[in-house]
Design a protein around this motif. Structure first.
Motif, PDB file in Angstrom:
ATOM      1  N   PHE A  15       0.979  -1.075  -0.086  1.00  0.00           N
ATOM      2  CA  PHE A  15      -0.120   0.047   0.000  1.00  0.00           C
ATOM      3  C   PHE A  15       0.779   1.254   0.066  1.00  0.00           C
ATOM      4  O   PHE A  15       1.426   1.569   0.903  1.00  0.00           O
ATOM      5  CB  PHE A  15      -1.003  -0.039   1.287  1.00  0.00           C
ATOM      6  CG  PHE A  15      -2.002   1.197   1.222  1.00  0.00           C
ATOM      7  CD1 PHE A  15      -3.086   1.003   0.416  1.00  0.00           C
ATOM      8  CD2 PHE A  15      -1.615   2.048   1.987  1.00  0.00           C
ATOM      9  CE1 PHE A  15      -4.080   1.793   0.487  1.00  0.00           C
ATOM     10  CE2 PHE A  15      -2.712   3.183   1.860  1.00  0.00           C
ATOM     11  CZ  PHE A  15      -3.888   3.045   1.166  1.00  0.00           C
ATOM     12  N   PHE A  61      -5.202  15.346   2.715  1.00  0.00           N
ATOM     13  CA  PHE A  61      -4.836  14.478   1.618  1.00  0.00           C
ATOM     14  C   PHE A  61      -6.305  13.478   1.485  1.00  0.00           C
ATOM     15  O   PHE A  61      -7.322  13.849   2.244  1.00  0.00           O
ATOM     16  CB  PHE A  61      -3.861  13.425   2.091  1.00  0.00           C
ATOM     17  CG  PHE A  61      -4.101  12.529   3.093  1.00  0.00           C
ATOM     18  CD1 PHE A  61      -4.565  11.261   2.760  1.00  0.00           C
ATOM     19  CD2 PHE A  61      -3.740  12.874   4.340  1.00  0.00           C
ATOM     20  CE1 PHE A  61      -4.993  10.344   3.896  1.00  0.00           C
ATOM     21  CE2 PHE A  61      -4.258  12.037   5.434  1.00  0.00           C
ATOM     22  CZ  PHE A  61      -4.696  10.508   5.284  1.00  0.00           C
ATOM     23  N   GLY A  63      -8.075  10.157  -0.951  1.00  0.00           N
ATOM     24  CA  GLY A  63      -8.052   8.837  -1.291  1.00  0.00           C
ATOM     25  C   GLY A  63      -9.218   8.279  -2.131  1.00  0.00           C
ATOM     26  O   GLY A  63     -10.120   8.519  -1.711  1.00  0.00           O
ATOM     27  N   TYR A 127      -4.671   3.249  -6.630  1.00  0.00           N
ATOM     28  CA  TYR A 127      -5.163   4.219  -5.471  1.00  0.00           C
ATOM     29  C   TYR A 127      -4.527   5.631  -5.983  1.00  0.00           C
ATOM     30  O   TYR A 127      -3.544   5.762  -6.091  1.00  0.00           O
ATOM     31  CB  TYR A 127      -4.549   3.789  -4.107  1.00  0.00           C
ATOM     32  CG  TYR A 127      -5.143   4.554  -3.063  1.00  0.00           C
ATOM     33  CD1 TYR A 127      -5.914   4.120  -2.160  1.00  0.00           C
ATOM     34  CD2 TYR A 127      -4.395   5.745  -2.524  1.00  0.00           C
ATOM     35  CE1 TYR A 127      -6.194   4.670  -1.012  1.00  0.00           C
ATOM     36  CE2 TYR A 127      -4.846   6.616  -1.507  1.00  0.00           C
ATOM     37  CZ  TYR A 127      -5.773   5.734  -0.715  1.00  0.00           C
ATOM     38  OH  TYR A 127      -6.063   6.659   0.472  1.00  0.00           O
ATOM     39  N   ARG A 129      -3.753   9.314  -4.636  1.00  0.00           N
ATOM     40  CA  ARG A 129      -3.442  10.001  -3.231  1.00  0.00           C
ATOM     41  C   ARG A 129      -3.072  11.508  -3.798  1.00  0.00           C
ATOM     42  O   ARG A 129      -2.028  12.036  -3.944  1.00  0.00           O
ATOM     43  CB  ARG A 129      -2.246   9.453  -2.681  1.00  0.00           C
ATOM     44  CG  ARG A 129      -1.889  10.255  -1.330  1.00  0.00           C
ATOM     45  CD  ARG A 129      -3.019  10.376  -0.556  1.00  0.00           C
ATOM     46  NE  ARG A 129      -3.285   9.383   0.279  1.00  0.00           N
ATOM     47  CZ  ARG A 129      -3.054   8.789   1.503  1.00  0.00           C
ATOM     48  NH1 ARG A 129      -2.028   9.109   2.063  1.00  0.00           N
ATOM     49  NH2 ARG A 129      -3.811   7.639   1.795  1.00  0.00           N
ATOM     50  N   LYS A 187      -9.675  15.490   6.649  1.00  0.00           N
ATOM     51  CA  LYS A 187      -8.811  14.549   6.240  1.00  0.00           C
ATOM     52  C   LYS A 187      -7.325  15.116   6.154  1.00  0.00           C
ATOM     53  O   LYS A 187      -6.764  15.337   5.308  1.00  0.00           O
ATOM     54  CB  LYS A 187      -9.106  13.793   4.944  1.00  0.00           C
ATOM     55  CG  LYS A 187      -8.483  12.476   4.972  1.00  0.00           C
ATOM     56  CD  LYS A 187      -9.270  11.484   3.754  1.00  0.00           C
ATOM     57  CE  LYS A 187      -8.465  10.341   3.511  1.00  0.00           C
ATOM     58  NZ  LYS A 187      -8.528   9.266   4.625  1.00  0.00           N
ATOM     59  N   TYR A 192      -3.818  11.379  11.779  1.00  0.00           N
ATOM     60  CA  TYR A 192      -3.418   9.838  11.859  1.00  0.00           C
ATOM     61  C   TYR A 192      -2.084   9.629  12.679  1.00  0.00           C
ATOM     62  O   TYR A 192      -2.280   8.665  13.157  1.00  0.00           O
ATOM     63  CB  TYR A 192      -3.260   9.758  10.160  1.00  0.00           C
ATOM     64  CG  TYR A 192      -4.529   9.639   9.308  1.00  0.00           C
ATOM     65  CD1 TYR A 192      -4.986   8.529   8.970  1.00  0.00           C
ATOM     66  CD2 TYR A 192      -4.870  11.047   9.088  1.00  0.00           C
ATOM     67  CE1 TYR A 192      -6.019   8.509   8.521  1.00  0.00           C
ATOM     68  CE2 TYR A 192      -6.324  11.064   8.360  1.00  0.00           C
ATOM     69  CZ  TYR A 192      -6.935   9.800   7.953  1.00  0.00           C
ATOM     70  OH  TYR A 192      -7.871   9.779   7.298  1.00  0.00           O
ATOM     71  N   GLY A 226      -8.985   4.845   9.996  1.00  0.00           N
ATOM     72  CA  GLY A 226      -8.576   4.950   8.521  1.00  0.00           C
ATOM     73  C   GLY A 226     -10.029   4.361   7.998  1.00  0.00           C
ATOM     74  O   GLY A 226      -9.775   4.247   6.736  1.00  0.00           O
ATOM     75  N   GLY A 296     -14.122   1.668   3.927  1.00  0.00           N
ATOM     76  CA  GLY A 296     -13.367   2.821   3.279  1.00  0.00           C
ATOM     77  C   GLY A 296     -12.790   2.603   1.951  1.00  0.00           C
ATOM     78  O   GLY A 296     -12.893   1.477   1.389  1.00  0.00           O
ATOM     79  N   THR A 297     -12.167   3.587   1.553  1.00  0.00           N
ATOM     80  CA  THR A 297     -11.869   3.602   0.414  1.00  0.00           C
ATOM     81  C   THR A 297     -10.411   2.578   0.017  1.00  0.00           C
ATOM     82  O   THR A 297     -10.481   1.489  -0.490  1.00  0.00           O
ATOM     83  CB  THR A 297     -11.218   4.760  -0.340  1.00  0.00           C
ATOM     84  OG1 THR A 297     -12.284   5.823  -0.443  1.00  0.00           O
ATOM     85  CG2 THR A 297     -10.222   4.691  -1.702  1.00  0.00           C
ATOM     86  N   ALA A 298      -9.561   2.533   1.205  1.00  0.00           N
ATOM     87  CA  ALA A 298      -8.433   1.563   1.389  1.00  0.00           C
ATOM     88  C   ALA A 298      -9.096   0.166   1.765  1.00  0.00           C
ATOM     89  O   ALA A 298      -8.692  -0.859   1.345  1.00  0.00           O
ATOM     90  CB  ALA A 298      -7.524   2.189   2.345  1.00  0.00           C
TER      91      ALA A 298
HETATM   92  C1  COI Z   1      -8.355   5.616   2.710  1.00  0.00           C
HETATM   93  O1  COI Z   1      -9.295   4.508   2.828  1.00  0.00           O
HETATM   94  O2  COI Z   1      -8.226   6.213   1.400  1.00  0.00           O
HETATM   95  C2  COI Z   1      -7.637   6.211   3.693  1.00  0.00           C
HETATM   96  O3  COI Z   1      -7.245   7.260   3.397  1.00  0.00           O
HETATM   97  C3  COI Z   1      -7.056   5.189   4.738  1.00  0.00           C
HETATM   98  C4  COI Z   1      -5.689   5.496   4.903  1.00  0.00           C
HETATM   99  C5  COI Z   1      -5.060   6.422   5.705  1.00  0.00           C
HETATM  100  C6  COI Z   1      -5.179   4.065   5.007  1.00  0.00           C
END
Ligand code: COI
Length: 354
Positions: A15, A61, A63, A127, A129, A187, A192, A226, A296-298
């Protein structure tokens, strides 16, 4: 880069380790506003050691993910929602707000340049960012006069793709993630780093993730740091979902929002109402809570199997991925990969990738 080398790098991407070959960079200065938008090769940055973002954390940031759709084009899931959230986060940190159209143009430009990096295997994605940080070298404690927006992309299997068992989560009762009036819904980088010590403690107890509780009573479930959290309540034939309400301390997840809509499509209502630890424990013991999951996205949609606290631990439902979690996960992933009709207009197709 040759196709063979790329394929080798994409095999076990982790990741945020396998970055693509380009980034988009845009500068903002107090006198010129947004300018110098450029797509350029991915490379190290030159930063002043006195850069505000590094010292005072004026940094936000986003995602979001891109996928190869079933028809071969590249789709990005809800980039408009990510752009809007980034503007809200920036506002909270007294930073300039990148226009939504500029954000989406940056996404398109990067994906057109790095098309070859968008995976087509289900489970993998690219992904994206976006990062916005104060790049001015001036350590006066005031909003900076210069900012840098960067958009980078990396291949990932998702943070839980190799996790075979449902999550074991740790209820954090000593530290808090967000307090009323703070930055919990933004965010920002500063949300974090303070979670990492508790995450380390959770790992030491054999847990995968921390469950954050409210800062005032330390009894209401908020989120997992997250990712957001959902509970599935019975009866099994007509389930209803419960997720903590957004009240300023919880990140307004795009996946969270999407799942509320997808659940409604299936006839399952979502109650945005508080859930206490005591209610969670009792609902599992009494059999009213059938499932719980993180999203979540991740994280996509990942089941929660066991909850661990300082005093006890309990299993949620059958401790495995339940049918409601699975159906929601499949419905979401079908949209991501273009194997279901995009009835909500959530998939942005990148021009020129047909
Ligand atoms: C996401 O799910 O996109 C996030 O930003 C979580 C990430 C900090 C692991």
């Amino acid at each position: 880069m040759t196709g063979e080398h790329r394929a080798e790098r994409m095999r076990t991407p982790g990741f945020g380790r396998v970055l693509t070959e380009h980034i988009v960079s845009i500068t903002w200065t107090a006198d010129r506003g947004w300018h110098d938008a450029v797509l350029r090769p991915y490379d190290d940055l030159r930063l002043a050691p006195a850069c505000v973002g590094l010292h005072y954390g004026q940094s936000v940031f986003e995602g979001l993910k891109a996928y190869t759709l079933a028809d071969g084009r590249v789709g990005v899931f809800r980039p408009d929602a990510a752009a809007r959230r980034m503007r809200r986060s920036a506002r909270r940190l007294a930073m300039p707000q990148l226009p939504e159209a500029v954000f989406v143009d940056a996404v398109d430009a990067l994906l057109q340049a790095d098309r070859a990096w968008v995976p087509s295997r289900r489970g993998q994605s690219l992904y994206l960012r976006p990062l916005l940080f104060a790049s001015e070298a001036d350590l006066s404690l005031r909003p900076a006069h210069e900012y840098t927006f960067l958009l980078m992309a990396f291949v990932t299997d998702g943070i839980f793709e190799h996790q075979v068992k449902p999550l074991r989560v740790w209820l954090c009762e000593d530290h808090v993630r967000a307090a009323p009036g703070g930055t919990g819904e933004a965010k920002c980088a500063g949300n974090y780093a303070p979670t990492l010590l508790s995450q380390q403690q959770a790992k030491e107890r054999g847990c995968d993730q921390v469950v954050w509780l409210d800062a005032v009573e330390r009894s209401w479930v908020e989120e997992l740091g997250g990712m957001n959290i959902f509970f599935v309540m019975g009866p099994a034939e007509t389930p209803r979902l419960v997720t903590p309400p957004l009240g300023g301390t919880i990140l307004p997840g795009v996946t969270r929002d999407s799942l509320i809509t997808l659940a409604a499509d299936m006839g399952w209502p979502t109650l945005q109402q508080p859930m206490s630890v005591a209610q969670w424990r009792a609902a599992c013991a009494g059999g009213e809570m059938l499932e719980a999951f993180a999203c979540g996205t991740a994280a996509v949609v990942t089941p929660i199997g066991t909850v661990v606290s300082t005093s006890d631990e309990w299993v949620v439902g059958g401790g495995a991925m339940g049918p409601v979690t699975r159906r929601l996960r499949d419905a979401l992933m079908n949209l991501h990969y273009g194997t279901a009709p995009d009835t909500h207009g959530w998939v942005h197709v990148v021009p020129g990738t047909g």
